[in-house]
Design a protein around this motif. Structure first.
Motif, PDB file in Angstrom:
ATOM      1  N   ASP A   1      -1.654  91.674  40.077  1.00  0.00           N
ATOM      2  CA  ASP A   1      -0.865  91.718  38.849  1.00  0.00           C
ATOM      3  C   ASP A   1       0.507  92.262  39.203  1.00  0.00           C
ATOM      4  OD1 ASP A   1       0.109  91.870  36.333  1.00  0.00           O
ATOM      5  OD2 ASP A   1      -1.329  93.376  35.614  1.00  0.00           O
ATOM      6  N   ILE A   2       1.515  91.402  39.167  1.00  0.00           N
ATOM      7  CA  ILE A   2       2.859  91.882  39.503  1.00  0.00           C
ATOM      8  C   ILE A   2       3.717  92.030  38.246  1.00  0.00           C
ATOM      9  CG2 ILE A   2       2.760  91.005  41.876  1.00  0.00           C
ATOM     10  CD1 ILE A   2       4.674  88.749  40.961  1.00  0.00           C
TER      11      ILE A   2
ATOM     12  N   GLY B   1      -5.709  93.698  42.047  1.00  0.00           N
ATOM     13  CA  GLY B   1      -4.820  94.788  42.431  1.00  0.00           C
ATOM     14  C   GLY B   1      -3.528  94.714  41.648  1.00  0.00           C
ATOM     15  N   GLY B   2      -2.686  95.718  41.874  1.00  0.00           N
ATOM     16  CA  GLY B   2      -1.390  95.743  41.209  1.00  0.00           C
ATOM     17  C   GLY B   2      -1.371  96.764  40.101  1.00  0.00           C
ATOM     18  N   GLY B   3      -0.629  97.821  40.300  1.00  0.00           N
ATOM     19  CA  GLY B   3      -0.451  98.820  39.252  1.00  0.00           C
ATOM     20  C   GLY B   3      -1.677  99.646  38.921  1.00  0.00           C
ATOM     21  N   ILE B   4      -2.645  99.703  39.843  1.00  0.00           N
ATOM     22  CA  ILE B   4      -3.836 100.531  39.611  1.00  0.00           C
ATOM     23  C   ILE B   4      -3.501 101.966  40.004  1.00  0.00           C
ATOM     24  CG2 ILE B   4      -6.257 100.924  40.249  1.00  0.00           C
ATOM     25  CD1 ILE B   4      -5.979  98.228  38.896  1.00  0.00           C
ATOM     26  N   ALA B   5      -3.356 102.836  39.005  1.00  0.00           N
ATOM     27  CA  ALA B   5      -2.898 104.196  39.290  1.00  0.00           C
ATOM     28  C   ALA B   5      -3.962 105.254  39.042  1.00  0.00           C
ATOM     29  CB  ALA B   5      -1.656 104.506  38.440  1.00  0.00           C
ATOM     30  N   LYS B   6      -4.950 104.933  38.231  1.00  0.00           N
ATOM     31  CA  LYS B   6      -5.958 105.931  37.855  1.00  0.00           C
ATOM     32  C   LYS B   6      -7.353 105.337  37.979  1.00  0.00           C
ATOM     33  CE  LYS B   6      -4.561 106.288  33.562  1.00  0.00           C
ATOM     34  NZ  LYS B   6      -3.476 105.309  33.416  1.00  0.00           N
ATOM     35  N   VAL B   7      -8.346 106.235  38.024  1.00  0.00           N
ATOM     36  CA  VAL B   7      -9.738 105.781  38.066  1.00  0.00           C
ATOM     37  C   VAL B   7     -10.064 104.956  36.812  1.00  0.00           C
ATOM     38  CG1 VAL B   7     -12.133 106.585  37.996  1.00  0.00           C
ATOM     39  CG2 VAL B   7     -10.544 107.540  39.657  1.00  0.00           C
ATOM     40  N   ASP B   8      -9.451 105.311  35.689  1.00  0.00           N
ATOM     41  CA  ASP B   8      -9.679 104.538  34.459  1.00  0.00           C
ATOM     42  C   ASP B   8      -9.182 103.100  34.593  1.00  0.00           C
ATOM     43  OD1 ASP B   8     -10.931 106.555  33.156  1.00  0.00           O
ATOM     44  OD2 ASP B   8      -9.209 107.167  31.923  1.00  0.00           O
ATOM     45  N   ASP B   9      -8.073 102.908  35.328  1.00  0.00           N
ATOM     46  CA  ASP B   9      -7.571 101.538  35.563  1.00  0.00           C
ATOM     47  C   ASP B   9      -8.591 100.753  36.388  1.00  0.00           C
ATOM     48  OD1 ASP B   9      -5.188 102.316  34.343  1.00  0.00           O
ATOM     49  OD2 ASP B   9      -4.227 102.825  36.249  1.00  0.00           O
TER      50      ASP B   9
END
Lengths: 256, 206
Positions: free
Chosen positions: A51-52, A80-88
């Motif tokens: 995801d860009i 992938g792309g912008g995964i910053a947290k475990v919730d993501d």
């Protein structure tokens, strides 16, 4: 015998598959769900969606795509792309992806690998790593983030090993030098990372010809090869790639 | 036809649910023993690791419910971790498991050139005949993702095998219970064929 995987990569922006060179000059090339289904039917072993989309509020579009893809294709895929947290991570996995890939965010916060592996298992956590040739680094490669625009102080080999010890179950290794050139994967980089690590390595960046794929899977010791433009632009089909590899003695899955 | 999906922790049941939907089967999430009542068959999917899975099953009382189910004629299919915890024990954090099929889950021994986990497509070779593999060619490819493999105590339980440094049991059976180490829900046409066979299977109580 475990076969070598051909992994098709789809960059998704604002709900459309897009293709750029060195993360720039992107053009839309189709609907990601329809493309995923077509590659599944052609015998792709696995798919990867990045995801860009820049803004956070569009995240819902990607989750919707993941859900629709999961209903239609019955091979593994990662997001992938912008995964910053475990919730993501959880959102993507619950929507139907097998694996979630972390890249720049893992460099900023390596604990996301550890937390993700503890919650969902190592098999679900992939490290995406962009490496740039740099003779000043111990391994000869530097980790770069944010689509190759930002240099870090991390050595590529050291970071890959650290990610493995934190629980990453697989590495998608992208050569920034080779990406978009269609002149071949970085064999030296791939071989080094794949030989030094216990977890599987997916080679990415630079595929343009059939022999590029063969070389990275043999000399480069990659467990899987990622392709994008080569198949998106209609130059080659998955059956052509696999037929070529089979004829040269590379074990691939042909019974799809 | 209603298929129960054993839910023992925020595990991802979606992939199995999607594959069953494609095959026209209705599903019911089973997160407590009462919800097993009246089901035609059950699938015990799984990702993650053995100890956490066992703890979550015990917490919900599903360990005993699964043992009872395994003695009935209701077919049960274990997948991946769901296959491993059907055995007596796992080397993963030395975990005591359900003991529905006698045996142990072992970690792949390190070998040059072999990555751990095994991730990807490998061939599944039949040992004898089982309804689960009806119409599926010997040596068909299935998708694997695992660091531990099932080792049944009895050769009779061994339905199919796969080679990854060691030859291991990639499919097991005992009475109305079958288990596969690979992910049929992610194994393309042959995976869907295997799930369809499971849905059609008329098992006998063990």
């Amino acid at each position: 015998m475990l076969t070598k995987r051909i992994v098709v990569c789809l960059d998704v922006r604002d709900g459309k598959t897009t293709k750029g060179v060195k993360f720039e000059h992107n053009v839309d090339i189709g609907d990601p769900v329809e493309m995923a289904e077509a590659y599944y039917e052609q015998g792709a072993d696995e798919l990867v969606f990045y995801d860009i989309t820049a803004s956070a509020e569009r995240r819902g579009i990607m989750i919707d795509i993941v859900r629709r893809v999961a209903e239609r294709i019955f091979v593994p895929f990662s997001v992938g792309g912008g995964i910053a947290k475990v919730d993501d991570m959880r959102a993507v996995l619950l929507a139907g992806a097998e694996k979630v890939s972390v890249n720049s965010q893992a460099v900023r916060n390596p604990r996301i690998i550890e937390e993700g592996a503890a919650q969902f298992g190592s098999q679900a956590v992939v490290l995406g790593m962009d490496a740039l040739r740099d003779p000043s680094m111990p391994s000869g490669y530097r980790v770069v983030v944010d689509g190759g625009r930002v240099r870090t102080e991390l050595d590529a080999l050291a970071w890959a090993k650290r990610a493995e010890s934190l629980g990453a179950g697989e590495i998608v290794l992208n050569s920034i030098d080779a990406d978009g050139t269609r002149e071949g994967y970085d064999i030296e980089l791939t071989r080094m990372i794949s030989t030094e690590l216990a977890v599987p390595v997916v080679a990415s960046g630079g595929a343009g010809r059939l022999d590029h794929i063969e070389r990275v899977l043999t000399e480069g010791r990659a467990d899987a090869a990622l392709v994008a433009s080569m198949v998106h632009l209609g130059s080659f089909t998955i059956p052509e790639i696999k037929g070529y590899l089979r004829d040269r003695g590379v074990a691939v899955r042909l019974d799809y | 036809m209603v298929v129960g999906l054993i839910d023992y922790k925020a595990g991802n049941l979606g992939s199995v649910e999607n594959a069953l939907a494609r095959l026209g089967a209705a599903t019911r999430i089973v997160d407590r023993p009462e919800r097993l009542a009246g089901l035609d068959r059950a699938i015990f999917p799984g990702v993650g690791e053995a100890r956490a899975a066992m703890e979550a099953l015990r917490e919900r009382g599903l360990d005993r419910a699964l043992a009872a189910l395994s003695r009935s004629a209701t077919p049960l299919l274990g997948i991946c971790i769901g296959c491993q915890v059907l055995l007596g024990r796992s080397e993963e954090r030395d975990t005591e498991c359900l003991g529905i099929i006698a045996g142990t889950s072992r970690r792949f021994p390190p070998a040059p050139g072999l990555k751990i986990p095994q991730i990807g497509w490998n061939q599944v070779y039949h040992r004898g005949r089982h309804a689960l593999f009806r119409g599926i060619p010997d040596g068909a490819s299935f998708y694997f993702d695992h660091s531990y493999y099932p080792e049944p105590a009895s050769a009779e339980a061994w339905v199919a095998e796969t080679d990854y440094g060691v030859r291991f049991a990639s499919a097991l059976a005992r009475g109305s219970v079958v288990a596969v180490q690979f992910h049929p829900e992610k194994s393309g046409r042959w995976g869907l064929a295997l799930l369809a066979n499971f849905l059609a299977w008329r098992a006998e109580a063990s």
